[in-house]
Design a protein around this motif. Structure first.
Motif, PDB file in Angstrom:
ATOM      1  N   ALA A  51       0.839  -1.158   0.019  1.00 40.18           N
ATOM      2  CA  ALA A  51      -0.063  -0.077  -0.118  1.00 40.18           C
ATOM      3  C   ALA A  51       0.882   1.304   0.038  1.00 40.18           C
ATOM      4  O   ALA A  51       0.392   2.437  -0.322  1.00 40.18           O
ATOM      5  N   LEU A  52       2.126   1.053   0.418  1.00 38.41           N
ATOM      6  CA  LEU A  52       3.000   2.300   0.503  1.00 38.41           C
ATOM      7  C   LEU A  52       3.197   2.840  -1.131  1.00 38.41           C
ATOM      8  O   LEU A  52       3.237   3.990  -1.117  1.00 38.41           O
ATOM      9  N   ALA A  53       3.298   1.931  -2.057  1.00 41.32           N
ATOM     10  CA  ALA A  53       3.298   2.279  -3.468  1.00 41.32           C
ATOM     11  C   ALA A  53       2.155   3.106  -3.768  1.00 41.32           C
ATOM     12  O   ALA A  53       2.094   4.051  -4.543  1.00 41.32           O
ATOM     13  N   GLY A  54       0.880   2.785  -3.288  1.00 40.33           N
ATOM     14  CA  GLY A  54      -0.306   3.587  -3.636  1.00 40.33           C
ATOM     15  C   GLY A  54      -0.347   5.020  -2.988  1.00 40.33           C
ATOM     16  O   GLY A  54      -0.637   5.836  -3.430  1.00 40.33           O
ATOM     17  N   VAL A  55       0.296   5.146  -1.872  1.00 40.26           N
ATOM     18  CA  VAL A  55       0.333   6.561  -0.975  1.00 40.26           C
ATOM     19  C   VAL A  55       1.214   7.398  -1.839  1.00 40.26           C
ATOM     20  O   VAL A  55       1.221   8.400  -2.096  1.00 40.26           O
ATOM     21  N   MET A  56       2.505   6.951  -2.041  1.00 42.78           N
ATOM     22  CA  MET A  56       3.421   7.653  -2.684  1.00 42.78           C
ATOM     23  C   MET A  56       3.018   7.944  -4.336  1.00 42.78           C
ATOM     24  O   MET A  56       3.527   8.862  -4.990  1.00 42.78           O
ATOM     25  N   GLY A  57       2.654   7.158  -4.979  1.00 43.60           N
ATOM     26  CA  GLY A  57       2.230   6.981  -6.377  1.00 43.60           C
ATOM     27  C   GLY A  57       1.016   7.919  -6.470  1.00 43.60           C
ATOM     28  O   GLY A  57       0.982   8.969  -7.427  1.00 43.60           O
ATOM     29  N   SER A  58       0.091   7.898  -5.394  1.00 46.85           N
ATOM     30  CA  SER A  58      -1.052   8.924  -5.564  1.00 46.85           C
ATOM     31  C   SER A  58      -0.491  10.291  -5.365  1.00 46.85           C
ATOM     32  O   SER A  58      -0.824  11.358  -6.113  1.00 46.85           O
ATOM     33  N   LEU A  59       0.523  10.366  -4.265  1.00 44.72           N
ATOM     34  CA  LEU A  59       1.002  11.797  -4.103  1.00 44.72           C
ATOM     35  C   LEU A  59       1.915  12.385  -5.218  1.00 44.72           C
ATOM     36  O   LEU A  59       1.789  13.620  -5.546  1.00 44.72           O
TER      37      LEU A  59
END
Length: 263
Positions: free
Chosen positions: A197-205
């Motif tokens: 889910a970290l990829a989702g956080v940073m990719g969204s930012l």
């Protein structure tokens, strides 16, 4: 540019934002963005940029989908295992938004092709997973005078910044990270692991910062580095300054082309 009825409905939540409005949405539809890597960061990044109506999305990746990717690379499905990531990505993005034109580059970014590819875009978003590519992307963006939004993840931590040193008064990636770390000192995600889910956080930012750069809204991340610690649920932002000794953008720069990079 006039909006169709479908576009007015599709982008309604953007158009009613006073900061974006119809003019900002037109900028998004006219924009050309290159995303380096269709993996963990590239997956949410590409999906949100396509959903936002970025008119042309370039995708560069020479890898194929594997089962271990699916824990975080939400652009791809189990049925895509073995397919080229650029092909899987094109299919997923077309299904999400037919307004978007996807241009695939099914090969690795190298010193031989980086400038030619990057010069064809308005902005680059780097979601690569190794320092060599990050340095190459940074150098090519600086030389081509193209803004760069860069993110990285590992284990439970993510980093994000925007680099526009070619505009003057701002640092480039090399100002912050002057040299690649010695081999083996920074383990890859395959070696050290990463929470998906970290990829989702940073990719969204990262997608938010790309949209801001295209539309000219808000405060740019240029000159700042945001670090997210998922275990502590904490964000902190560091102020960055240009390095006068930087080999790329410093007062006595020694890098003037990409010949110093290994192909």
């Amino acid at each position: 540019m006039d909006f169709s009825d479908d576009q007015i409905e599709r982008y309604a939540r953007h158009i009613i934002l006073k900061e974006i409005g119809g003019a900002g949405q037109q900028k998004l539809l006219a924009a050309k963005v290159l995303v380096v890597g269709a993996g963990g960061l590239g997956s949410p990044l590409l999906m949100y940029l396509a959903a936002a109506g970025v008119g042309t999305l370039g995708v560069i990746d020479d890898d194929t989908v594997s089962l271990s990717n699916l824990q975080r690379q939400i652009l791809h499905k189990t049925a895509d295992i073995g397919r080229a990531k650029v092909d899987s990505a094109t299919e997923a993005l077309a299904a999400l938004n037919p307004d978007v034109r996807v241009v695939i580059h099914p090969h690795r970014l190298t010193a031989a092709n980086a400038l030619e590819i990057i010069a064809g875009y308005d902005l680059v978003a780097d979601g690569s997973d190794n320092f060599g590519t990050r340095f190459l992307v940074n150098d090519a963006c600086y030389l081509a005078k193209v803004p760069l939004v860069s993110a990285a993840i590992g284990q439970f931590e993510g980093q994000l910044s925007t680099y526009k040193a070619h505009q003057g008064g701002q640092p480039c990636y090399r100002c912050v990270f002057p040299e690649k770390p010695p081999e083996g000192t920074v383990p890859s995600c395959a070696e050290a692991g990463v929470i998906g889910a970290l990829a989702g956080v940073m990719g969204s930012l990262q997608a938010v910062e790309v949209i801001k750069e295209i539309t000219g809204i808000g405060q740019s991340m240029a000159g700042r580095l945001t670090i997210y610690d998922a275990l502590d649920a904490r964000f902190r932002t560091l102020k960055l300054r240009p390095d006068p000794l930087c080999a790329l953008c410093g007062e006595h720069a020694t890098i003037h082309d990409l010949t110093l990079h290994a192909a």
